[in-house]
Design a protein around this motif. Structure first.
Motif, PDB file in Angstrom:
ATOM      1  N   ILE A  63       0.857  -1.175   0.000  1.00 47.02           N
ATOM      2  CA  ILE A  63       0.000   0.000   0.000  1.00 47.02           C
ATOM      3  C   ILE A  63       0.898   1.231   0.000  1.00 47.02           C
ATOM      4  CG2 ILE A  63      -1.784   1.276   1.246  1.00 47.02           C
ATOM      5  CD1 ILE A  63      -2.497  -1.339   2.622  1.00 47.02           C
ATOM      6  N   TYR A  64       0.638   2.148  -0.895  1.00 44.67           N
ATOM      7  CA  TYR A  64       1.375   3.404  -1.006  1.00 44.67           C
ATOM      8  C   TYR A  64       0.982   4.344   0.140  1.00 44.67           C
ATOM      9  CZ  TYR A  64       2.382   8.097  -2.749  1.00 44.67           C
ATOM     10  OH  TYR A  64       2.820   9.389  -2.877  1.00 44.67           O
ATOM     11  N   PHE A  65       1.943   5.118   0.647  1.00 42.08           N
ATOM     12  CA  PHE A  65       1.619   6.222   1.557  1.00 42.08           C
ATOM     13  C   PHE A  65       2.556   7.390   1.296  1.00 42.08           C
ATOM     14  CE2 PHE A  65       4.959   4.216   4.000  1.00 42.08           C
ATOM     15  CZ  PHE A  65       5.592   5.241   4.665  1.00 42.08           C
ATOM     16  N   SER A  66       2.048   8.585   1.571  1.00 45.57           N
ATOM     17  CA  SER A  66       2.802   9.823   1.405  1.00 45.57           C
ATOM     18  C   SER A  66       3.192  10.353   2.775  1.00 45.57           C
ATOM     19  CB  SER A  66       1.925  10.850   0.689  1.00 45.57           C
ATOM     20  OG  SER A  66       2.507  12.126   0.765  1.00 45.57           O
ATOM     21  N   SER A  67       4.270  11.106   2.843  1.00 43.93           N
ATOM     22  CA  SER A  67       4.679  11.704   4.124  1.00 43.93           C
ATOM     23  C   SER A  67       3.596  12.622   4.674  1.00 43.93           C
ATOM     24  CB  SER A  67       5.992  12.464   3.966  1.00 43.93           C
ATOM     25  OG  SER A  67       5.842  13.513   3.032  1.00 43.93           O
ATOM     26  N   ALA A  68       2.746  13.162   3.810  1.00 42.78           N
ATOM     27  CA  ALA A  68       1.643  14.017   4.260  1.00 42.78           C
ATOM     28  C   ALA A  68       0.606  13.227   5.050  1.00 42.78           C
ATOM     29  CB  ALA A  68       0.989  14.684   3.062  1.00 42.78           C
ATOM     30  N   ASP A  69       0.611  11.905   4.925  1.00 37.87           N
ATOM     31  CA  ASP A  69      -0.359  11.061   5.614  1.00 37.87           C
ATOM     32  C   ASP A  69       0.182  10.441   6.893  1.00 37.87           C
ATOM     33  OD1 ASP A  69      -2.446  11.406   3.698  1.00 37.87           O
ATOM     34  OD2 ASP A  69      -1.270  10.143   2.343  1.00 37.87           O
ATOM     35  N   VAL A  70       1.387  10.815   7.293  1.00 41.11           N
ATOM     36  CA  VAL A  70       1.985  10.321   8.533  1.00 41.11           C
ATOM     37  C   VAL A  70       1.588  11.243   9.675  1.00 41.11           C
ATOM     38  CG1 VAL A  70       4.167   9.837   9.714  1.00 41.11           C
ATOM     39  CG2 VAL A  70       3.925   9.309   7.278  1.00 41.11           C
ATOM     40  N   VAL A  71       1.094  10.661  10.775  1.00 42.05           N
ATOM     41  CA  VAL A  71       0.702  11.446  11.945  1.00 42.05           C
ATOM     42  C   VAL A  71       1.515  11.001  13.153  1.00 42.05           C
ATOM     43  CG1 VAL A  71      -1.630  12.031  11.193  1.00 42.05           C
ATOM     44  CG2 VAL A  71      -1.250   9.887  12.341  1.00 42.05           C
ATOM     45  N   SER A  72       1.664  11.869  14.104  1.00 41.42           N
ATOM     46  CA  SER A  72       2.359  11.624  15.379  1.00 41.42           C
ATOM     47  C   SER A  72       3.873  11.733  15.304  1.00 41.42           C
ATOM     48  CB  SER A  72       2.003  10.267  15.987  1.00 41.42           C
ATOM     49  OG  SER A  72       0.623  10.147  16.181  1.00 41.42           O
ATOM     50  N   VAL A  73       4.465  11.500  14.146  1.00 43.35           N
ATOM     51  CA  VAL A  73       5.920  11.602  13.978  1.00 43.35           C
ATOM     52  C   VAL A  73       6.226  12.223  12.622  1.00 43.35           C
ATOM     53  CG1 VAL A  73       6.418   9.581  15.421  1.00 43.35           C
ATOM     54  CG2 VAL A  73       6.195   9.306  12.964  1.00 43.35           C
ATOM     55  N   ARG A  74       7.463  12.633  12.465  1.00 45.38           N
ATOM     56  CA  ARG A  74       7.903  13.112  11.148  1.00 45.38           C
ATOM     57  C   ARG A  74       8.210  11.906  10.266  1.00 45.38           C
ATOM     58  NH1 ARG A  74      12.999  16.323  11.929  1.00 45.38           N
ATOM     59  NH2 ARG A  74      13.428  14.434  13.087  1.00 45.38           N
ATOM     60  N   ASN A  75       8.061  12.071   8.969  1.00 49.79           N
ATOM     61  CA  ASN A  75       8.363  10.991   8.039  1.00 49.79           C
ATOM     62  C   ASN A  75       9.809  10.510   8.221  1.00 49.79           C
ATOM     63  OD1 ASN A  75       7.374   9.359   5.799  1.00 49.79           O
ATOM     64  ND2 ASN A  75       8.893  10.442   4.570  1.00 49.79           N
ATOM     65  N   GLU A  76      10.713  11.416   8.568  1.00 50.86           N
ATOM     66  CA  GLU A  76      12.130  11.069   8.754  1.00 50.86           C
ATOM     67  C   GLU A  76      12.347  10.143   9.953  1.00 50.86           C
ATOM     68  OE1 GLU A  76      11.054  14.369   8.661  1.00 50.86           O
ATOM     69  OE2 GLU A  76      11.453  14.622   6.541  1.00 50.86           O
ATOM     70  N   ASP A  77      11.368  10.079  10.869  1.00 50.69           N
ATOM     71  CA  ASP A  77      11.506   9.232  12.053  1.00 50.69           C
ATOM     72  C   ASP A  77      11.046   7.798  11.800  1.00 50.69           C
ATOM     73  OD1 ASP A  77      12.504  11.364  13.530  1.00 50.69           O
ATOM     74  OD2 ASP A  77      10.501  12.008  14.146  1.00 50.69           O
ATOM     75  N   LEU A  78      10.451   7.543  10.645  1.00 48.43           N
ATOM     76  CA  LEU A  78      10.029   6.189  10.303  1.00 48.43           C
ATOM     77  C   LEU A  78      11.224   5.393   9.796  1.00 48.43           C
ATOM     78  CD1 LEU A  78       6.721   6.946   8.375  1.00 48.43           C
ATOM     79  CD2 LEU A  78       6.959   6.173  10.740  1.00 48.43           C
ATOM     80  N   ARG A  79      11.133   4.070   9.905  1.00 48.78           N
ATOM     81  CA  ARG A  79      12.200   3.207   9.395  1.00 48.78           C
ATOM     82  C   ARG A  79      11.593   1.962   8.758  1.00 48.78           C
ATOM     83  NH1 ARG A  79      11.463   2.300  14.579  1.00 48.78           N
ATOM     84  NH2 ARG A  79      11.590   0.199  15.397  1.00 48.78           N
ATOM     85  N   GLU A  80      12.288   1.411   7.815  1.00 50.35           N
ATOM     86  CA  GLU A  80      11.830   0.188   7.162  1.00 50.35           C
ATOM     87  C   GLU A  80      11.756  -0.927   8.193  1.00 50.35           C
ATOM     88  OE1 GLU A  80      14.304  -0.461   3.728  1.00 50.35           O
ATOM     89  OE2 GLU A  80      13.477   1.290   2.711  1.00 50.35           O
ATOM     90  N   GLY A  81      10.702  -1.733   8.117  1.00 52.09           N
ATOM     91  CA  GLY A  81      10.486  -2.815   9.066  1.00 52.09           C
ATOM     92  C   GLY A  81       9.609  -2.420  10.247  1.00 52.09           C
ATOM     93  N   GLN A  82       9.358  -1.134  10.412  1.00 57.32           N
ATOM     94  CA  GLN A  82       8.558  -0.638  11.535  1.00 57.32           C
ATOM     95  C   GLN A  82       7.082  -0.985  11.324  1.00 57.32           C
ATOM     96  OE1 GLN A  82       8.911   3.600  11.986  1.00 57.32           O
ATOM     97  NE2 GLN A  82       8.381   3.503  14.142  1.00 57.32           N
ATOM     98  N   ILE A  83       6.408  -1.376  12.421  1.00 53.73           N
ATOM     99  CA  ILE A  83       4.981  -1.670  12.386  1.00 53.73           C
ATOM    100  C   ILE A  83       4.210  -0.358  12.503  1.00 53.73           C
ATOM    101  CG2 ILE A  83       3.067  -2.904  13.496  1.00 53.73           C
ATOM    102  CD1 ILE A  83       5.126  -4.769  12.312  1.00 53.73           C
TER     103      ILE A  83
END
Length: 73
Positions: free
Chosen positions: A33-53
């Motif tokens: 499923i595609y997602f955009s950084s504009a759809d990330v809530v609670s954290v910045r997109n830069e704080d996400l990592r591959e493998g994260q639930i």
């Protein structure tokens, strides 16, 4: 899910791929499923990592399913 409507149910998936262009893909039981950084809530997109639930809702986009309200668990 009706392709013309939003799914308000929360789903869980794992971030499969992040790009430096501000989007990524979440792997769930029905595929990516595609997602955009504009759809990330609670954290910045830069704080996400591959493998994260993450948890998210699903909407129909022009090219298939799109994750919205993406929140790390």
């Amino acid at each position: 899910m009706n392709e013309d409507s939003a799914d308000t149910e929360r789903h869980n998936g794992r971030i499969r791929r992040l790009t430096d262009k501000g989007f990524g893909f979440i792997q769930d039981v029905d595929g990516d499923i595609y997602f955009s950084s504009a759809d990330v809530v609670s954290v910045r997109n830069e704080d996400l990592r591959e493998g994260q639930i993450v948890t998210y809702t699903i909407e129909a986009g022009p090219k298939g399913r799109v994750a919205k309200n993406v929140t790390p668990l």
